[in-house]
Design a protein around this motif. Sequence first.
Motif, PDB file in Angstrom:
ATOM      1  N   ALA A  34     -18.566  35.921   2.484  1.00  0.00           N
ATOM      2  CA  ALA A  34     -18.062  34.926   1.536  1.00  0.00           C
ATOM      3  C   ALA A  34     -18.321  35.423   0.120  1.00  0.00           C
ATOM      4  O   ALA A  34     -19.419  35.894  -0.187  1.00  0.00           O
ATOM      5  CB  ALA A  34     -18.741  33.582   1.749  1.00  0.00           C
ATOM      6  N   GLN A  85      -4.173  31.704  -2.494  1.00  0.00           N
ATOM      7  CA  GLN A  85      -4.757  30.376  -2.641  1.00  0.00           C
ATOM      8  C   GLN A  85      -3.681  29.296  -2.565  1.00  0.00           C
ATOM      9  O   GLN A  85      -3.857  28.276  -1.897  1.00  0.00           O
ATOM     10  CB  GLN A  85      -5.497  30.282  -3.976  1.00  0.00           C
ATOM     11  N   LEU A 161      -9.099  35.517   2.776  1.00  0.00           N
ATOM     12  CA  LEU A 161      -8.673  34.125   2.648  1.00  0.00           C
ATOM     13  C   LEU A 161      -9.116  33.600   1.285  1.00  0.00           C
ATOM     14  O   LEU A 161     -10.319  33.568   0.997  1.00  0.00           O
ATOM     15  CB  LEU A 161      -9.298  33.266   3.753  1.00  0.00           C
ATOM     16  N   ASP A 162      -8.168  33.186   0.466  1.00  0.00           N
ATOM     17  CA  ASP A 162      -8.491  32.677  -0.867  1.00  0.00           C
ATOM     18  C   ASP A 162      -8.472  31.145  -0.828  1.00  0.00           C
ATOM     19  O   ASP A 162      -7.411  30.535  -0.679  1.00  0.00           O
ATOM     20  CB  ASP A 162      -7.478  33.208  -1.884  1.00  0.00           C
ATOM     21  N   PRO A 164      -9.492  28.853   1.531  1.00  0.00           N
ATOM     22  CA  PRO A 164      -8.824  28.308   2.721  1.00  0.00           C
ATOM     23  C   PRO A 164      -9.093  26.843   2.987  1.00  0.00           C
ATOM     24  O   PRO A 164      -8.305  26.166   3.642  1.00  0.00           O
ATOM     25  CB  PRO A 164      -9.389  29.178   3.862  1.00  0.00           C
ATOM     26  N   THR A 192     -13.770  35.696   2.473  1.00  0.00           N
ATOM     27  CA  THR A 192     -13.190  34.473   1.929  1.00  0.00           C
ATOM     28  C   THR A 192     -13.738  34.200   0.542  1.00  0.00           C
ATOM     29  O   THR A 192     -14.914  34.426   0.262  1.00  0.00           O
ATOM     30  CB  THR A 192     -13.454  33.255   2.838  1.00  0.00           C
ATOM     31  N   THR A 194     -14.307  31.026  -1.835  1.00  0.00           N
ATOM     32  CA  THR A 194     -14.337  29.575  -1.675  1.00  0.00           C
ATOM     33  C   THR A 194     -15.348  28.938  -2.619  1.00  0.00           C
ATOM     34  O   THR A 194     -16.330  29.561  -3.013  1.00  0.00           O
ATOM     35  CB  THR A 194     -14.678  29.192  -0.217  1.00  0.00           C
TER      36      THR A 194
END
Length: 270
Positions: A34, A85, A161-162, A164, A192, A194
Amino acid sequence: MAELRLENVHFSYPDGTKAVDGLTLKVAAGERVAIVGQNGAGKTTAVKMMNGLLKPSAGDVYVGELNTKDYTTAQISRQVGYVFQNPDDQIFHNDVESEVRFGPKNMGFDEARIDDITEWAMKLCGIYEDREENPYNLPYSTRKFVTIASVLAMDSDVIILDEPTAGQDQVGLTLLADMLKDLERRGKTVLTITHDMEFVTTHFERIVVMANRQLIADESAGTVFYNADVLNESMLKPPAVAQMASLLGLEKGLLTKPQLLSAILKNQHL
């Protein structure tokens, strides 16, 4: 499977705005990481360099043995898939299945593999029943899963994953959790970005913290969320369990509700 390496990477936009300043980072194949920090910390710029959307102004980014400077974005994206995103920046087909099929078809997969991987990605993301729908008729949270499925269907070694969890309810969060487990079983590397610290502590052991365009911490969640200096510099708010543990003066490193309850009960017996 590809290892990611960023070696003293810098990036400035054409107007001179510096977005990343001397970032060095290595992510092993199959790892789950992350990347956290406030807006403007350099997170999105950093990951866009990982899949070739941006090229470093100085330093080098490697995907396996490939230096991204020497390859096109299309070539690098075969190794590193990036989920934007905002899903509306990524969707351009009139039905969900065509959107998900586009990537593997463009990469030259045979029809049988396209069929199989498209069905797998749609079911994993909970959108199989919506496969004939226009994505723009679906709610924002579901469109997010359309774009995730589109990237998963390309079978890249690395998935980025931007944000998520943005706009997701508990059903969406459960889908994301199941998806991460499936990708881990398949040996995929997952990164990711986040702002959801509860999601981070539940699903990620390694936390990379960025602030002021630089990496300021690369530790376990149990270390990062009890480091006052890192939290202050990055302006991060620790998850609720860490906040409560600190307030009660309990041991550092607690991240889950069962851990917190156990520590409270233990403390009462002292």
